[in-house]
Scaffold this motif. Structure first.
Motif, PDB file in Angstrom:
ATOM      1  N   GLN A   1       3.409  -2.215  18.809  1.00  0.00           N
ATOM      2  CA  GLN A   1       2.939  -0.972  18.205  1.00  0.00           C
ATOM      3  C   GLN A   1       3.854   0.211  18.472  1.00  0.00           C
ATOM      4  OE1 GLN A   1      -1.212  -0.104  18.539  1.00  0.00           O
ATOM      5  NE2 GLN A   1      -1.845  -2.229  18.261  1.00  0.00           N
ATOM      6  N   ASP A   2       4.832   0.050  19.339  1.00  0.00           N
ATOM      7  CA  ASP A   2       5.839   1.096  19.538  1.00  0.00           C
ATOM      8  C   ASP A   2       7.093   0.453  20.099  1.00  0.00           C
ATOM      9  OD1 ASP A   2       5.379   0.741  22.363  1.00  0.00           O
ATOM     10  OD2 ASP A   2       3.690   2.120  22.195  1.00  0.00           O
TER      11      ASP A   2
ATOM     12  N   PRO B   1      11.194  -0.833  20.093  1.00  0.00           N
ATOM     13  CA  PRO B   1      12.013  -1.661  19.189  1.00  0.00           C
ATOM     14  C   PRO B   1      11.263  -2.906  18.723  1.00  0.00           C
ATOM     15  CG  PRO B   1      12.736  -1.934  21.461  1.00  0.00           C
ATOM     16  CD  PRO B   1      11.720  -0.829  21.469  1.00  0.00           C
ATOM     17  N   ALA B   2      11.644  -3.415  17.573  1.00  0.00           N
ATOM     18  CA  ALA B   2      11.089  -4.652  17.027  1.00  0.00           C
ATOM     19  C   ALA B   2      12.150  -5.301  16.154  1.00  0.00           C
ATOM     20  CB  ALA B   2       9.829  -4.374  16.221  1.00  0.00           C
ATOM     21  N   ASP B   3      12.070  -6.600  16.008  1.00  0.00           N
ATOM     22  CA  ASP B   3      13.033  -7.300  15.159  1.00  0.00           C
ATOM     23  C   ASP B   3      12.888  -6.884  13.707  1.00  0.00           C
ATOM     24  OD1 ASP B   3      14.222  -9.014  17.192  1.00  0.00           O
ATOM     25  OD2 ASP B   3      12.293 -10.071  17.216  1.00  0.00           O
ATOM     26  N   ILE B   4      11.645  -6.738  13.239  1.00  0.00           N
ATOM     27  CA  ILE B   4      11.372  -6.394  11.842  1.00  0.00           C
ATOM     28  C   ILE B   4      10.492  -5.153  11.809  1.00  0.00           C
ATOM     29  CG2 ILE B   4      10.313  -7.163   9.680  1.00  0.00           C
ATOM     30  CD1 ILE B   4      10.905 -10.062  10.605  1.00  0.00           C
ATOM     31  N   ARG B   5      10.917  -4.140  11.068  1.00  0.00           N
ATOM     32  CA  ARG B   5      10.175  -2.878  10.984  1.00  0.00           C
ATOM     33  C   ARG B   5       9.759  -2.623   9.539  1.00  0.00           C
ATOM     34  NH1 ARG B   5      14.357  -2.911  13.877  1.00  0.00           N
ATOM     35  NH2 ARG B   5      15.711  -2.121  12.213  1.00  0.00           N
ATOM     36  N   LEU B   6       8.487  -2.272   9.358  1.00  0.00           N
ATOM     37  CA  LEU B   6       7.933  -1.979   8.043  1.00  0.00           C
ATOM     38  C   LEU B   6       7.641  -0.479   7.962  1.00  0.00           C
ATOM     39  CD1 LEU B   6       7.427  -5.034   8.602  1.00  0.00           C
ATOM     40  CD2 LEU B   6       5.383  -4.856   7.185  1.00  0.00           C
ATOM     41  N   THR B   7       8.244   0.195   6.968  1.00  0.00           N
ATOM     42  CA  THR B   7       8.167   1.653   6.891  1.00  0.00           C
ATOM     43  C   THR B   7       7.940   2.092   5.456  1.00  0.00           C
ATOM     44  OG1 THR B   7       9.848   1.686   8.652  1.00  0.00           O
ATOM     45  CG2 THR B   7       9.287   3.782   7.610  1.00  0.00           C
TER      46      THR B   7
ATOM     47  N   VAL C   1       5.645   0.803  11.234  1.00  0.00           N
ATOM     48  CA  VAL C   1       6.065   2.124  11.695  1.00  0.00           C
ATOM     49  C   VAL C   1       5.103   3.202  11.187  1.00  0.00           C
ATOM     50  CG1 VAL C   1       7.931   3.834  11.666  1.00  0.00           C
ATOM     51  CG2 VAL C   1       8.459   1.383  11.836  1.00  0.00           C
ATOM     52  N   ASN C   2       4.724   3.138   9.916  1.00  0.00           N
ATOM     53  CA  ASN C   2       3.748   4.071   9.350  1.00  0.00           C
ATOM     54  C   ASN C   2       3.037   3.398   8.182  1.00  0.00           C
ATOM     55  OD1 ASN C   2       5.764   4.045   7.421  1.00  0.00           O
ATOM     56  ND2 ASN C   2       5.969   6.270   7.290  1.00  0.00           N
ATOM     57  N   TRP C   3       2.064   4.066   7.602  1.00  0.00           N
ATOM     58  CA  TRP C   3       1.283   3.481   6.513  1.00  0.00           C
ATOM     59  C   TRP C   3       0.629   4.609   5.734  1.00  0.00           C
ATOM     60  CZ3 TRP C   3       0.591   2.692  11.681  1.00  0.00           C
ATOM     61  CH2 TRP C   3      -0.455   3.401  12.280  1.00  0.00           C
ATOM     62  N   PRO C   4       0.178   4.359   4.503  1.00  0.00           N
ATOM     63  CA  PRO C   4      -0.466   5.418   3.716  1.00  0.00           C
ATOM     64  C   PRO C   4      -1.692   5.962   4.437  1.00  0.00           C
ATOM     65  CG  PRO C   4       0.090   3.545   2.327  1.00  0.00           C
ATOM     66  CD  PRO C   4       0.330   3.113   3.737  1.00  0.00           C
ATOM     67  N   PRO C   5      -1.864   7.278   4.489  1.00  0.00           N
ATOM     68  CA  PRO C   5      -2.962   7.877   5.263  1.00  0.00           C
ATOM     69  C   PRO C   5      -4.347   7.533   4.732  1.00  0.00           C
ATOM     70  CG  PRO C   5      -1.836   9.531   3.921  1.00  0.00           C
ATOM     71  CD  PRO C   5      -1.007   8.291   3.847  1.00  0.00           C
ATOM     72  N   TYR C   6      -4.456   7.105   3.483  1.00  0.00           N
ATOM     73  CA  TYR C   6      -5.768   6.776   2.915  1.00  0.00           C
ATOM     74  C   TYR C   6      -6.201   5.335   3.217  1.00  0.00           C
ATOM     75  CZ  TYR C   6      -2.497   5.133  -0.671  1.00  0.00           C
ATOM     76  OH  TYR C   6      -1.447   4.535  -1.319  1.00  0.00           O
ATOM     77  N   LEU C   7      -5.356   4.570   3.907  1.00  0.00           N
ATOM     78  CA  LEU C   7      -5.708   3.204   4.273  1.00  0.00           C
ATOM     79  C   LEU C   7      -6.046   3.122   5.761  1.00  0.00           C
ATOM     80  CD1 LEU C   7      -2.973   1.112   2.416  1.00  0.00           C
ATOM     81  CD2 LEU C   7      -5.321   1.580   1.683  1.00  0.00           C
ATOM     82  N   PRO C   8      -7.129   2.436   6.114  1.00  0.00           N
ATOM     83  CA  PRO C   8      -7.500   2.304   7.536  1.00  0.00           C
ATOM     84  C   PRO C   8      -6.439   1.534   8.320  1.00  0.00           C
ATOM     85  CG  PRO C   8      -9.322   1.666   6.091  1.00  0.00           C
ATOM     86  CD  PRO C   8      -8.114   1.782   5.229  1.00  0.00           C
ATOM     87  N   GLN C   9      -6.046   2.096   9.452  1.00  0.00           N
ATOM     88  CA  GLN C   9      -4.987   1.483  10.249  1.00  0.00           C
ATOM     89  C   GLN C   9      -5.308   0.037  10.617  1.00  0.00           C
ATOM     90  OE1 GLN C   9      -3.894   3.718  13.739  1.00  0.00           O
ATOM     91  NE2 GLN C   9      -3.097   1.940  14.793  1.00  0.00           N
ATOM     92  N   HIS C  10      -6.536  -0.218  11.038  1.00  0.00           N
ATOM     93  CA  HIS C  10      -6.907  -1.561  11.465  1.00  0.00           C
ATOM     94  C   HIS C  10      -6.766  -2.564  10.316  1.00  0.00           C
ATOM     95  CE1 HIS C  10      -8.967  -4.815  13.479  1.00  0.00           C
ATOM     96  NE2 HIS C  10      -9.864  -4.871  12.506  1.00  0.00           N
ATOM     97  N   GLU C  11      -7.183  -2.164   9.121  1.00  0.00           N
ATOM     98  CA  GLU C  11      -7.113  -3.071   7.982  1.00  0.00           C
ATOM     99  C   GLU C  11      -5.671  -3.277   7.523  1.00  0.00           C
ATOM    100  OE1 GLU C  11      -9.849  -2.511   4.789  1.00  0.00           O
ATOM    101  OE2 GLU C  11     -11.386  -1.653   6.097  1.00  0.00           O
TER     102      GLU C  11
END
Length: 221
Positions: free
Chosen positions: A102-103, A105-111, A68-78
């Motif tokens: 990538q958008d 619903p999903a069974d498992i969501r990481l936030t 769902v989101n990730w720390p802004p200092y980490l590259p999205q692809h990595e």
């Protein structure tokens, strides 16, 4: 019970080694029955029953996940590569198959969240150190990570995202904390080593719920 599950001398008091262990970074998911499991002398069958009974399971083998989101200092692809590798740890040793979406619903969501994020005060994140993340058993399908931690995609400084995601994914699949110190599903954070592999305990637990690669999942009970 805490000293037993963390392999400390059973003094029964809050001595210095116990206080030191309590201060170590770990998963915030409740330990459940694993606190009461004294040693690993229990049979593999008992271990499998405990996992299946208390963690629940998905009643399908094909599961989707979403970052769902990730720390802004980490590259999205990595980040996506690290998350995919974490899911592959489990699909490589079971009948499960995972797809990223990538958008939607999903069974498992990481936030990633800061502090109190409407999970109840017991699940509020506590800043750097302490609880790094927590997750929910099937079929809620959520894993939450503390944004206040310094996350890393490598084995250097910071908390390694791959190893923590892999642990939390285990919970979303139905695995409880393991009393085996070397297991990925042990509650305490472990640094990523060059020779990292899932322990026999991790593999037995997930195969009990979902079967071996190429085989249908086993019935519960």
């Amino acid at each position: 019970d805490f000293q037993r599950v963390t392999h400390l001398p059973l003094s029964g008091v809050l001595d210095a080694p116990t206080l030191h262990q309590m201060a170590q970074p770990r998963c915030g998911t409740d330990d459940g029955e694993s606190r009461a499991v004294g040693t690993r002398r229990a049979s593999a069958a008992r271990r499998r029953r405990r996992t299946a009974q208390h963690g629940g399971r998905w009643y399908k083998r094909h599961l989707t996940y979403r970052v769902v989101n990730w720390p802004p200092y980490l590259p999205q692809h990595e980040v996506r590569l690290a998350v995919r590798a974490a899911f592959e740890l489990w699909s490589n040793v079971s009948s499960l198959v995972f797809w990223e979406v990538q958008d939607g619903p999903a069974d498992i969501r990481l936030t990633f969240f800061h502090g109190d994020h409407n999970d109840g005060l017991n699940n509020a994140f506590d800043g750097p150190g302490g609880a790094l993340a927590h997750a929910f058993f099937p079929r809620r399908g959520e894993a939450h990570f503390d944004s206040a931690e310094r996350w890393s995609l490598h084995s250097g400084k910071g908390r390694n995202l791959f190893i923590v995601v892999a642990h939390e994914v285990g919970h979303t699949l139905g695995l409880e904390h393991s009393p085996v110190k070397s297991a990925l599903m042990s509650p305490y954070y472990k640094k990523l080593s060059k020779d990292f592999v899932l322990s026999w305990d991790d593999i037995l637990a997930v195969q009990n719920l979902y079967g071996e690669p190429g085989f249908p999942e086993r019935p519960s009970g």
